[in-house]
Design a protein around this motif. Structure first.
Motif, mmCIF file in Angstrom:
data_model
loop_
_atom_site.group_PDB
_atom_site.id
_atom_site.type_symbol
_atom_site.label_atom_id
_atom_site.label_comp_id
_atom_site.label_asym_id
_atom_site.label_seq_id
_atom_site.Cartn_x
_atom_site.Cartn_y
_atom_site.Cartn_z
ATOM 1 N N LEU A 46 33.153 36.686 30.160
ATOM 2 C CA LEU A 46 34.414 35.973 29.937
ATOM 3 C C LEU A 46 34.092 34.490 29.833
ATOM 4 C CD1 LEU A 46 36.752 37.906 32.411
ATOM 5 C CD2 LEU A 46 36.210 38.407 30.017
ATOM 6 N N GLN A 92 40.648 35.635 21.667
ATOM 7 C CA GLN A 92 41.699 36.140 22.537
ATOM 8 C C GLN A 92 43.070 36.063 21.854
ATOM 9 O OE1 GLN A 92 39.701 35.015 26.838
ATOM 10 N NE2 GLN A 92 41.365 33.761 26.115
ATOM 11 N N TRP A 118 44.464 42.128 27.590
ATOM 12 C CA TRP A 118 44.751 42.864 28.818
ATOM 13 C C TRP A 118 45.884 42.212 29.609
ATOM 14 C CZ3 TRP A 118 43.203 47.426 30.812
ATOM 15 C CH2 TRP A 118 43.455 47.662 32.156
ATOM 16 N N HIS A 157 39.686 44.990 25.214
ATOM 17 C CA HIS A 157 40.714 44.559 26.160
ATOM 18 C C HIS A 157 40.571 43.086 26.511
ATOM 19 C CE1 HIS A 157 41.917 48.710 26.636
ATOM 20 N NE2 HIS A 157 40.659 49.043 26.862
ATOM 21 N N THR A 158 39.406 42.504 26.236
ATOM 22 C CA THR A 158 39.209 41.080 26.496
ATOM 23 C C THR A 158 39.340 40.253 25.229
ATOM 24 O OG1 THR A 158 36.791 41.205 26.195
ATOM 25 C CG2 THR A 158 37.653 41.586 28.417
ATOM 26 N N LEU A 177 43.467 37.039 27.634
ATOM 27 C CA LEU A 177 43.010 38.362 27.240
ATOM 28 C C LEU A 177 44.180 39.222 26.772
ATOM 29 C CD1 LEU A 177 40.662 37.294 29.050
ATOM 30 C CD2 LEU A 177 40.438 39.599 29.963
ATOM 31 N N ARG A 191 41.145 40.812 34.990
ATOM 32 C CA ARG A 191 40.328 40.374 33.862
ATOM 33 C C ARG A 191 38.924 40.971 33.958
ATOM 34 N NH1 ARG A 191 43.504 35.438 34.937
ATOM 35 N NH2 ARG A 191 44.740 34.972 33.072
ATOM 36 N N ASP A 241 35.351 46.877 28.466
ATOM 37 C CA ASP A 241 34.737 46.458 27.199
ATOM 38 C C ASP A 241 33.221 46.586 27.241
ATOM 39 O OD1 ASP A 241 37.148 45.985 26.047
ATOM 40 O OD2 ASP A 241 36.995 43.800 26.017
ATOM 41 N N ALA A 271 39.031 44.601 32.843
ATOM 42 C CA ALA A 271 39.027 44.665 31.380
ATOM 43 C C ALA A 271 37.634 44.396 30.832
ATOM 44 C CB ALA A 271 40.023 43.658 30.822
ATOM 45 N N MET A 272 36.921 43.470 31.449
ATOM 46 C CA MET A 272 35.558 43.172 31.013
ATOM 47 C C MET A 272 34.651 44.390 31.210
ATOM 48 S SD MET A 272 33.071 40.220 32.547
ATOM 49 C CE MET A 272 31.298 40.488 32.619
ATOM 50 N N ARG A 326 34.280 36.287 21.802
ATOM 51 C CA ARG A 326 35.617 36.881 21.870
ATOM 52 C C ARG A 326 36.658 35.953 21.248
ATOM 53 N NH1 ARG A 326 37.814 36.787 26.494
ATOM 54 N NH2 ARG A 326 36.523 35.063 27.215
#
Length: 657
Positions: free
Chosen positions: A396, A623, A553, A607-608, A551, A578, A585, A581-582, A621
């Motif tokens: 993240l 978001q 999520w 999800h992230t 996110l 969070r 993923d 979710a990580m 990522r």
């Protein structure tokens, strides 16, 4: 019919095309030095008869400027009022020259204007001698305009030889265009499609974007499509990405070692990542096998010691009969990578997922090579030297959020920004990433103020907005005049946006101060640090109107997997959610890394965020964007003007566990 061409130098290609397309022309006498700019040409054209004679003259002038590489002059001519309604006999000539300059100048707006009048088969109306050139330019214009569906339609109907490409290259290009076509456009195109080839392509594209499809289901869908559409051009040369997808299914790891801190100071984070990883693991098995058994069920290892001296807390093995991939879990707490490696390799894994600690990832990054691929769940400090090719990094990243803010500012049509960032190493990283991306996009950071919790935030805000400078000017003026003057301080007027990097308690103080200092109309953008993950309307009313990136999520409650997770797990709000979710993923990435490596533009909806892999094997990522309304975060729509219209409001009852 005889034709006296202008005595300007002829364009080797464009002028030849002009000659081929012209059906006649009015004699025009010019000297080599008569036309030096678009203005000269437009002025000279005023002496000619309006309509076709003027347009013919200007088209030749535009072609001559293209010959000289002066596409700016050509653009000024071709976009002038003289071509508001091109003469019927000159329409193709006008379109050809316009496409050439639009592509050369990378003028996206012009390309979009041209695309609106270009049917997919327009190139076929050109003379045979220049049809290939017309097709190449039309395709380039579509791609510049991001006209993905039109690109796909053109490629469906073209003979590969016209573009000097084979069927495989055409199909690869066609598939990329279909991938980028919106769901709405694809559905409409499929409904109205006529013909074997187009119907087959649309069915394939629609099938592979069904929500919730696993990687294995996509692979099977491709094979089924090949069987059902025998004789289709796509089955004769399946797009390379789909071929790789089928091959990658055979490259999926059979044994994974999950290396996380399950005890010690990082145990809360490690256990939550573990929960997310295994929840996604079992959900994947359920979808592939069509079984509801063990959905979301996470086996708990028994206590005691094994033959190798490890406790159940140190090491647990999972070999679910409903899944063809086995997972071994190792507790990394209190041990260095060198100490851990023998245990991590004990079960001969095809992939190691972890470690989580930043220093452990840095230790891996410093090695020349690794015995097996590793998906680290953090990032090593960026360095110029080589890294082991087997190391992938995912986390993240605050830097990804900073880059996303810069892109959002650009997308809103804004250019200049004032920035507030906390002091410290974390703030330094965010500041560097934000500035670097702003510079890349042509934006400007006017000023960056660093603060700490102990600072007087009123003074920090006044300094950032130029209020102090305004007051100082007033004081100096009073001294110069020797009289007291009525004065109202003004904020600086050159800022299009404010970037506020602050936790909720600090942000709730900064945002009202912006309004107090006359900057209430300046849009404010923040990273996810501004939102705890738990709706708090009474307090967060103070940050109404702030746009923030977070996110999926956190912002999107619709996915079924998320709803199931909230039913079965506690503490999924805020930072722990969070991390869950990580972990989920991380499971998805563990099965997709080979595809992401081989097909470099692969995007994975996680999800992230939307995930992709760069050339250094670092996962990035993109978001979602939210905005605070009535103290509640809601999903923001595409642009600033529409942000007050929301597509979904978070249900606060889901986040009050």
């Amino acid at each position: 019919m005889s034709c006296h061409l202008p005595t300007l130098r002829r364009l080797a290609l464009a002028s030849a095309l002009t000659t081929l397309l012209a059906t006649g022309c009015t004699p025009i006498q010019l000297q080599d030095d008569a036309i030096r700019s678009a203005g000269d040409a437009l002025n000279a054209a005023q002496e000619l008869s309006p309509g076709e004679e003027t347009q013919r003259f200007l088209l030749r002038a535009a072609a001559s400027f293209q010959e000289q590489g002066s596409h700016d002059n050509a653009r000024r001519i071709l976009r002038s009022d003289a071509f508001e309604s091109p003469a019927e006999g000159l329409a193709n000539q006008f379109v050809l020259l316009s496409m050439a300059s639009a592509v050369a100048l990378e003028d996206r707006g012009w390309a979009q204007d041209l695309t609106s009048d270009l049917g997919p088969s327009r190139y076929s109306t050109f003379p045979e001698q220049i049809r290939a050139r017309a097709a190449t330019l039309q395709l380039a214009t579509y791609e510049l305009a991001n006209a993905h569906l039109e690109t796909a339609r053109l490629l469906m109907g073209i003979e590969p030889g016209l573009l000097e490409q084979d069927r495989q290259q055409i199909n690869d290009r066609l598939w990329q265009a279909l991938k980028q076509t919106s769901d709405e456009q694809l559905e409409e195109a499929a409904t109205s499609a006529v013909g074997f080839e187009s119907q087959g392509w649309y069915e394939l594209a629609a099938t592979l974007r069904q929500p919730g499809m696993t990687f294995e289901e996509q692979g099977r869908a491709v094979r089924n499509w090949q069987f059902n559409w025998t004789g289709h051009p796509g089955t004769e040369a399946l797009p390379a990405e789909l071929t790789i997808m089928a091959q990658v299914l055979e490259q999926r790891p059979e044994r994974i070692t999950l290396a996380l801190p399950l005890s010690g100071p990082l145990s809360a984070a490690g256990n939550m990542v573990r929960e997310g990883f295994l929840a996604a693991y079992y959900e994947d098995a359920r979808q592939n096998r069509g079984s509801d058994a063990e959905r979301g069920s996470i086996p708990v290892p028994e206590t005691g010691s094994g033959e190798d001296g490890t406790t159940a807390q140190d090491k647990a093995e999972f070999d679910n009969s409903s899944h063809d991939i086995s997972v071994t879990i190792v507790d990394t707490n209190g041990r260095s990578i060198d100490e851990l490696m023998p245990e991590l390799l004990a079960d001969k894994p095809d992939l190691i997922v972890g470690p989580l600690a930043k220093d452990a990832v840095a230790a891996l990054a410093s090695q020349d090579s690794l015995p097996v691929p590793v998906l680290a769940l953090n990032y090593a400090p960026e360095q110029d030297g080589p890294r082991p090719p087997q190391l992938f990094q995912f986390g993240l990243s605050a830097e990804d959020e900073a880059r996303g803010i810069a892109e959002k500012i650009r997308d809103q049509g804004l250019k200049t920004a004032l920035v507030l960032i906390p002091r410290g190493d974390w703030g330094d990283r965010v500041a560097r990433a934000l500035k670097h991306r702003m510079d890349e996009l042509g934006g400007v950071i006017l000023d960056t103020d660093r603060y700490s919790e102990e600072d007087n935030l009123r003074s920090v805000s006044a300094e950032l907005l130029g209020i102090n400078v305004s007051r100082e000017r007033a004081v100096e003026l009073e001294r110069t005049l020797g009289v007291n003057i009525e004065f109202e301080p003004r904020r600086r007027q050159d800022a299009d946006a404010i970037v506020m990097v602050a936790e909720p308690v600090i942000a709730r103080q900064f945002k009202p101060l912006f309004a107090f200092y006359y900057a209430g109309d300046v849009p404010v953008f923040s990273p996810s640090i501004i939102y705890s993950g738990r709706p708090d309307p009474s307090r967060d009313r103070d940050i109404n109107g702030v746009f923030f990136t977070d996110l999926p999520w956190i912002l999107d409650q619709e996915p079924e997997f998320r709803r199931q997770a909230y039913e079965q797990f506690d503490n999924l709000d805020g930072p722990l959610g969070r991390l869950f979710a990580m972990g989920a993923d991380a499971w998805t990435l563990s099965t997709r890394l080979p595809l992401m490596q081989q097909v470099t533009d692969t995007r994975v909806d996680g999800h992230t965020g939307e995930l992709w892999l760069d050339g250094n094997n670092r996962v990035h990522r993109s978001q979602m964007w939210g905005v605070f309304r009535e103290g509640v975060p809601v999903i923001a729509t595409g642009n600033q003007e529409q942000s007050s219209e929301v597509v979904e409001t978070l249900d606060s009852s889901d986040t009050t566990n």
